[in-house]
Design a protein around this motif. Structure first.
Motif, short mmCIF file in Angstrom:
data_model
loop_
_atom_site.label_atom_id
_atom_site.label_comp_id
_atom_site.label_asym_id
_atom_site.label_seq_id
_atom_site.Cartn_x
_atom_site.Cartn_y
_atom_site.Cartn_z
N ILE A 510 67.39 -12.11 19.24
CA ILE A 510 68.84 -11.97 19.20
C ILE A 510 69.17 -10.49 19.11
O ILE A 510 68.44 -9.72 18.46
CB ILE A 510 69.47 -12.77 18.04
CG1 ILE A 510 71.00 -12.78 18.17
CG2 ILE A 510 69.01 -12.26 16.68
CD1 ILE A 510 71.68 -13.82 17.29
N ARG A 511 70.25 -10.12 19.78
CA ARG A 511 70.59 -8.70 19.87
C ARG A 511 72.10 -8.53 19.87
O ARG A 511 72.82 -9.27 20.55
CB ARG A 511 70.00 -8.14 21.16
CG ARG A 511 70.24 -6.66 21.39
CD ARG A 511 71.30 -6.37 22.39
NE ARG A 511 71.23 -4.99 22.85
CZ ARG A 511 72.29 -4.27 23.20
NH1 ARG A 511 73.49 -4.78 23.18
NH2 ARG A 511 72.12 -3.02 23.59
N GLY A 512 72.62 -7.58 19.10
CA GLY A 512 74.05 -7.34 19.11
C GLY A 512 74.40 -6.02 18.46
O GLY A 512 73.64 -5.47 17.66
N GLY A 513 75.59 -5.50 18.81
CA GLY A 513 76.09 -4.26 18.24
C GLY A 513 77.43 -4.47 17.57
O GLY A 513 78.22 -5.34 17.96
N SER A 514 77.71 -3.70 16.52
CA SER A 514 78.96 -3.78 15.77
C SER A 514 79.09 -5.18 15.16
O SER A 514 78.22 -5.61 14.41
CB SER A 514 80.14 -3.45 16.68
OG SER A 514 81.33 -3.32 15.96
N ALA A 515 80.15 -5.93 15.51
CA ALA A 515 80.25 -7.31 15.03
C ALA A 515 79.10 -8.15 15.54
O ALA A 515 78.66 -9.09 14.87
CB ALA A 515 81.58 -7.91 15.45
N GLY A 516 78.60 -7.83 16.74
CA GLY A 516 77.42 -8.53 17.25
C GLY A 516 76.19 -8.20 16.43
O GLY A 516 75.28 -9.03 16.29
N GLY A 517 76.14 -6.99 15.88
CA GLY A 517 75.05 -6.62 14.98
C GLY A 517 75.10 -7.41 13.69
O GLY A 517 74.06 -7.80 13.13
N TRP A 518 76.32 -7.65 13.21
CA TRP A 518 76.49 -8.53 12.04
C TRP A 518 75.92 -9.91 12.33
O TRP A 518 75.16 -10.46 11.53
CB TRP A 518 77.97 -8.62 11.69
CG TRP A 518 78.37 -9.88 10.98
CD1 TRP A 518 78.76 -11.07 11.54
CD2 TRP A 518 78.41 -10.09 9.56
NE1 TRP A 518 79.04 -12.00 10.58
CE2 TRP A 518 78.85 -11.42 9.35
CE3 TRP A 518 78.14 -9.28 8.47
CZ2 TRP A 518 79.00 -11.96 8.08
CZ3 TRP A 518 78.29 -9.81 7.20
CH2 TRP A 518 78.72 -11.14 7.01
N THR A 519 76.29 -10.49 13.48
CA THR A 519 75.82 -11.84 13.82
C THR A 519 74.31 -11.88 13.96
O THR A 519 73.65 -12.83 13.54
CB THR A 519 76.49 -12.33 15.10
OG1 THR A 519 77.92 -12.31 14.93
CG2 THR A 519 76.06 -13.74 15.46
N ALA A 520 73.73 -10.83 14.57
CA ALA A 520 72.27 -10.78 14.71
C ALA A 520 71.60 -10.72 13.34
O ALA A 520 70.63 -11.45 13.08
CB ALA A 520 71.87 -9.57 15.55
N ALA A 521 72.10 -9.87 12.45
CA ALA A 521 71.50 -9.76 11.11
C ALA A 521 71.72 -11.04 10.31
O ALA A 521 70.81 -11.50 9.60
CB ALA A 521 72.09 -8.56 10.37
N ALA A 522 72.91 -11.62 10.40
CA ALA A 522 73.18 -12.86 9.69
C ALA A 522 72.30 -13.99 10.20
O ALA A 522 71.88 -14.87 9.44
CB ALA A 522 74.66 -13.23 9.83
N SER A 523 71.99 -13.96 11.50
CA SER A 523 71.11 -14.98 12.07
C SER A 523 69.70 -14.87 11.52
O SER A 523 69.04 -15.88 11.27
CB SER A 523 71.09 -14.84 13.60
OG SER A 523 72.38 -15.09 14.16
#
Length: 665
Positions: A510-523
């Motif tokens: 999983i990969r994401g930046g900003s709010a997508g980074g939040w979702t990646a870390a939360a995942s």
């Protein structure tokens, strides 16, 4: 016969340098007389944005050389940073723009020999200084109208915003006393749009804790010869109605986009009896979006044309250009291959100019002649030294999430014209999470995706609940559920791809930046689905981010995304990956800009301090001079190579074309 090779090991002509060079695209379109102008990225020049001018003979000309950087920092995400008039400088063009390093407004006469930009506004040593966005030139009044963001203290929320008039003669270059305030009274404002007769102005305003996609107000005022606006009154919008754009039609009607009916639709208010009549829907009955989230000031999803026509973007999930007859409601789409149009439109006579892309071409400046119906590339044409056979082909998919809810996604399987995988091997896949979270993934060629798919790694972009493009109900699925619905929807797509045999269940990332980074870390902290993750400039700790560590625009965003902190403070801690590092076991790569004012380095640094010594393989790359979103070519190259190196290491794909990534524990 096509050679075989394990997924993730394929050679590719799409190198990180090429992908970095194509990062960013033309934006902030406008016309100066009959000429079309826009801002363009320059990754190789420290990531600055320049101003480009399209001459009558078709030549593209850079108006401002390095180090001039045409970009605003108002609300950190900025807004339209320039305006031009073809005759304001003694019969020659005059351009006013915001220079990123000092945020001052400058005036420039590009056709005057030896001319250099001259400042129109002063510097301020208080907090973040004075910032300007979305200038509107009014040479007849000798001034330019802007949104002014003025810091009154050192804290990120110690500021005010007003509509201001800046004199074009330079008299305010050293002293802000010469700047006239035209309107205010709200925390957030857009630049005022002047009516065709010059007697009225219209703008949008909203206040904390609402974001502009929650609720905004459309304000109209009278424009006196001198002094501030008078007779300010609300004519549309409200606490539960989002209006992201207003514009005057040639007949004096006020056109606006409203989601009062559940979708952003075009409406108009006709003048009469000293005010306006009731709102009228211009294209009723279509469940699609005619606008989007107002992240940057000056975004334009529609532009009125003469004769009652309106150029408008519209669609579900992706936005295309159409011409709407405001009287009949008939909507005709522009011809051509373009599947995605950016929210930046300009009109000149019968011409409509926009920025458009497709799965086979990057963003280009495109012109539609509404008389002939002919569309053509006008500027910044797509031109890659790569065979398009290496480009991925998107599959538009709708998956089923928890509670049988729809989850929209674009799936890009691995693809190369000169490699195929052996036997029954299943490919690794990266779930790519867009930022925002109030946003969506564009239906356009992205060489950052092609970089991986051409090497045998699939990508799935997920428009999780909360995304725009699918109506207000879809985007409000995330209300109070950030860190839950987004994580669940991404997991639903990943599991479905694995269960149907499209992806290798043991090689999901999983990969994401900003709010997508939040979702990646939360995942990583709440599921055991992913073998690894790439997390870019993320939110990681809600407790500190909501109050102390972010900018004013998003400082109350969590009120809707998570809930009022005063009502359930424990939820902020429970949702935060930074407080659950003991649950993280998969390797990850963390990328951070050291000048990020939106998601500052402290978020990443605290997370790393808590993960240290737990035996979780990870790497941290921090980049000086980078803010929220990377812009410099060398940063973009290093980030891409590091991401590929992580996947190669975790997925067991031998590669010699990227530096190895050293993982700490």
């Amino acid at each position: 016969m096509v050679p075989t090779g394990p997924y993730g090991t394929w050679p590719s002509p799409i190198g990180p340098g090429l992908a970095a060079a194509r990062d960013g695209h033309p934006d902030h379109l406008g016309t100066v007389g009959a000429e079309v102008w826009w801002t363009a990225p320059r990754p190789a020049e420290d990531g600055r944005r320049t101003l480009v001018r399209l001459r009558a003979d078709g030549r593209e000309e850079t108006v401002l050389p390095a180090p001039w950087n045409v970009r605003s920092r108002v609300m950190e995400y900025g807004g339209h940073p320039w305006a031009g008039d073809p005759l304001a400088a003694g019969g020659r063009p005059l351009v006013v723009f915001v220079h990123f390093p000092d945020q001052r407004l400058y005036a420039f006469e590009p056709d005057t020999p030896g001319a250099r930009p001259r400042p129109l506004t002063p510097l301020s040593a208080v907090g973040g200084g004075l910032r300007w966005a979305d200038p509107q030139l009014h040479p007849d009044r000798g001034e330019v109208w802007c949104v002014l963001e003025e810091f009154t203290g050192e804290g990120p929320a110690e500021l005010r915003r007003v509509i201001a008039a800046v004199p074009l003669d330079g008299s305010a270059a050293e002293d802000c006393a010469a700047v006239r305030e035209l309107g205010g009274g709200h925390r957030f404002l857009t630049a005022p749009q002047r009516s065709p007769d010059g007697r009225r102005a219209a703008w949008i305003a909203w206040d904390h804790p609402r974001m502009p996609w929650d609720g905004t107000r459309v304000l109209v005022a009278d424009v006196p010869a001198e002094g501030p606006f008078t007779g300010v009154r609300q004519v549309a919008g409200g606490d539960r109605e989002s209006v992201p754009q207003v514009a005057w039609a040639h007949d004096g009607s006020l056109v606006y986009a409203s989601d009062a009916g559940g979708w952003w639709e075009l409406r108009s208010l006709r003048p009469g009896n000293g005010g306006f009549g009731p709102p009228r829907e211009l294209c009723p009955g279509r469940e699609e979006e005619f606008a989007g989230p107002l992240w940057t000031l000056g975004s334009a999803w529609f532009r009125p044309l003469a004769g009652g026509m309106i150029a408008t973007l519209h669609g579900r999930g992706a936005a295309v250009l159409g011409i709407l007859d405001a009287e009949t409601g008939e909507l005709v789409d522009a011809p051509g291959p373009w599947t995605e149009w950016s929210p930046t439109l300009a009109v000149s006579g019968d011409r409509v100019i926009g920025v458009a892309a497709s799965p086979r071409s990057g963003h280009e400046v495109v012109e539609l002649d509404t008389r002939t119906g002919h569309a053509r590339v006008l500027g910044s044409p797509h031109d890659d030294p790569v065979d398009p056979a290496y480009y991925p082909e998107p599959q538009l998919r709708t998956f089923t999430g928890p509670g049988d809810r729809d989850v929209h996604a674009r799936v890009y399987p691995p693809h190369s014209p000169d490699r195929t995988a052996p036997g029954e091997e299943l490919p690794p896949f990266v779930v790519r999470v867009h930022g925002g979270p109030t946003g969506r993934a564009p239906l356009a060629l992205d060489l950052g995706i092609a970089y991986f798919t051409s090497r045998g790694i699939g990508v799935a972009e997920v428009d999780y609940g909360g995304s725009t493009g699918y109506g207000r109900a879809y985007r409000e699925r995330l209300r109070g559920q950030w860190g839950v619905v987004d994580v669940e929807d991404c997991a639903a797509v990943a599991r479905a791809l694995a269960e149907e045999g499209t992806a290798d269940p043991a090689r999901l990332a999983i990969r994401g930046g900003s709010a997508g980074g939040w979702t990646a870390a939360a995942s990583l902290a709440t599921t055991d689905l992913y073998a690894c993750a790439t997390v870019l400039y993320p939110v990681l700790d809600l407790e500190t981010w909501s109050e102390d560590e972010t900018h004013d625009f998003e400082s109350h965003y969590l009120h809707s995304l998570v809930g009022p902190r005063s009502e359930d403070p424990a939820r902020y801690r429970e949702r935060s990956p930074a407080h659950h590092t003991d649950r993280v076991t998969a390797p990850f790569l963390l990328l951070q800009g050291l000048d990020d004012a939106v998601c500052p380095p402290a978020q990443s640094e605290r997370f790393l301090a808590r993960i240290a010594g737990r035996g979780v393989p990870h790497a941290y790359l921090a980049f000086a001079g980078e803010g929220h979103g990377f812009r410099r070519a060398d940063t973009l190259v290093r980030a891409l190579e590091a991401e590929l190196a992580l996947y190669a290491q975790v997925f067991g794909a031998a590669r010699s074309d990227v530096p190895p990534l050293e993982l700490d524990t």
